[in-house]
Design a protein around this motif. Sequence first.
Motif, PDB file in Angstrom:
ATOM      1  N   CYS A  21     -25.489  -2.263  -5.142  1.00 56.21           N
ATOM      2  CA  CYS A  21     -26.604  -3.199  -5.000  1.00 56.21           C
ATOM      3  C   CYS A  21     -27.657  -2.897  -6.055  1.00 56.21           C
ATOM      4  O   CYS A  21     -27.898  -1.748  -6.408  1.00 56.21           O
ATOM      5  CB  CYS A  21     -27.217  -3.091  -3.605  1.00 56.21           C
ATOM      6  N   THR A  23     -31.380  -4.930  -8.159  1.00 56.55           N
ATOM      7  CA  THR A  23     -32.393  -5.980  -8.111  1.00 56.55           C
ATOM      8  C   THR A  23     -32.223  -6.862  -9.338  1.00 56.55           C
ATOM      9  O   THR A  23     -32.143  -6.363 -10.462  1.00 56.55           O
ATOM     10  CB  THR A  23     -33.804  -5.373  -8.081  1.00 56.55           C
ATOM     11  N   GLY A  24     -32.200  -8.169  -9.119  1.00 54.99           N
ATOM     12  CA  GLY A  24     -32.011  -9.120 -10.207  1.00 54.99           C
ATOM     13  C   GLY A  24     -33.308  -9.460 -10.926  1.00 54.99           C
ATOM     14  O   GLY A  24     -34.386  -8.943 -10.606  1.00 54.99           O
ATOM     15  N   ASN A  26     -35.174 -12.041 -10.795  1.00 58.02           N
ATOM     16  CA  ASN A  26     -36.202 -12.680  -9.963  1.00 58.02           C
ATOM     17  C   ASN A  26     -36.567 -11.841  -8.747  1.00 58.02           C
ATOM     18  O   ASN A  26     -37.187 -12.338  -7.808  1.00 58.02           O
ATOM     19  CB  ASN A  26     -35.723 -14.060  -9.491  1.00 58.02           C
ATOM     20  N   GLY A  27     -36.139 -10.587  -8.729  1.00 59.35           N
ATOM     21  CA  GLY A  27     -36.420  -9.717  -7.605  1.00 59.35           C
ATOM     22  C   GLY A  27     -35.426  -9.837  -6.469  1.00 59.35           C
ATOM     23  O   GLY A  27     -35.588  -9.199  -5.440  1.00 59.35           O
ATOM     24  N   GLU A  28     -34.395 -10.643  -6.653  1.00 61.84           N
ATOM     25  CA  GLU A  28     -33.391 -10.811  -5.604  1.00 61.84           C
ATOM     26  C   GLU A  28     -32.495  -9.578  -5.538  1.00 61.84           C
ATOM     27  O   GLU A  28     -32.323  -8.875  -6.519  1.00 61.84           O
ATOM     28  CB  GLU A  28     -32.546 -12.076  -5.845  1.00 61.84           C
ATOM     29  N   THR A  29     -31.966  -9.314  -4.347  1.00 63.75           N
ATOM     30  CA  THR A  29     -31.002  -8.236  -4.177  1.00 63.75           C
ATOM     31  C   THR A  29     -29.644  -8.765  -4.612  1.00 63.75           C
ATOM     32  O   THR A  29     -29.183  -9.791  -4.129  1.00 63.75           O
ATOM     33  CB  THR A  29     -30.935  -7.770  -2.712  1.00 63.75           C
ATOM     34  N   VAL A  30     -29.031  -8.059  -5.535  1.00 62.56           N
ATOM     35  CA  VAL A  30     -27.743  -8.470  -6.087  1.00 62.56           C
ATOM     36  C   VAL A  30     -26.690  -7.472  -5.627  1.00 62.56           C
ATOM     37  O   VAL A  30     -26.840  -6.271  -5.821  1.00 62.56           O
ATOM     38  CB  VAL A  30     -27.792  -8.530  -7.633  1.00 62.56           C
ATOM     39  N   THR A  42     -24.383 -13.551  -5.391  1.00 60.60           N
ATOM     40  CA  THR A  42     -25.752 -13.148  -5.065  1.00 60.60           C
ATOM     41  C   THR A  42     -26.721 -13.140  -6.241  1.00 60.60           C
ATOM     42  O   THR A  42     -27.926 -13.162  -6.021  1.00 60.60           O
ATOM     43  CB  THR A  42     -25.748 -11.741  -4.426  1.00 60.60           C
ATOM     44  N   SER A  44     -28.917 -14.506  -9.338  1.00 61.74           N
ATOM     45  CA  SER A  44     -29.500 -15.783  -9.759  1.00 61.74           C
ATOM     46  C   SER A  44     -28.981 -16.159 -11.141  1.00 61.74           C
ATOM     47  O   SER A  44     -28.422 -15.324 -11.870  1.00 61.74           O
ATOM     48  CB  SER A  44     -31.023 -15.665  -9.806  1.00 61.74           C
ATOM     49  N   THR A  47     -30.496 -13.920 -13.703  1.00 55.08           N
ATOM     50  CA  THR A  47     -29.902 -12.588 -13.748  1.00 55.08           C
ATOM     51  C   THR A  47     -28.585 -12.628 -14.512  1.00 55.08           C
ATOM     52  O   THR A  47     -28.311 -11.749 -15.338  1.00 55.08           O
ATOM     53  CB  THR A  47     -29.679 -12.054 -12.318  1.00 55.08           C
TER      54      THR A  47
END
Length: 122
Positions: A21, A23-24, A26-30, A42, A44, A47
């Motif tokens: 895991c 962080t992408g 945009n702050g998303e969890t990847v 997962t 963006s 990313t």
Amino acid sequence: MKNRFFVGTALAATTAVVSACSTGENGETVAGFPGSPAWFATASTETKLAYYSAECKGYGFEPGTPDFAKCVKETAREMRAGANQSMANMSQQMSDFGKGPEMYTTNCNSFGNSINCRTTGW
């Protein structure tokens, strides 16, 4: 035997996803490693584009050039194809697992000093 393989494969896949895991952009969890089915599900668009761009810069392409754009496009296509193949392989393995063990019957006949055997699957 197939049951052990399936459990081992599922455990390895779960461990890989959980341990990969990040962080992408945009702050998303990847989840997953770049290029994996989990990563594609997962990450963006930003990313993914940042990853492809870094790859192409690493190959020596200059951002803003037609060759760089072609590299990004090809890298995205190849990675998506690899992820699709991974999913197809996993789906096939799961389908094969559901079929259960293969059963065989062997019949042998002897005539004099000769033995003829025939094995059939069902």
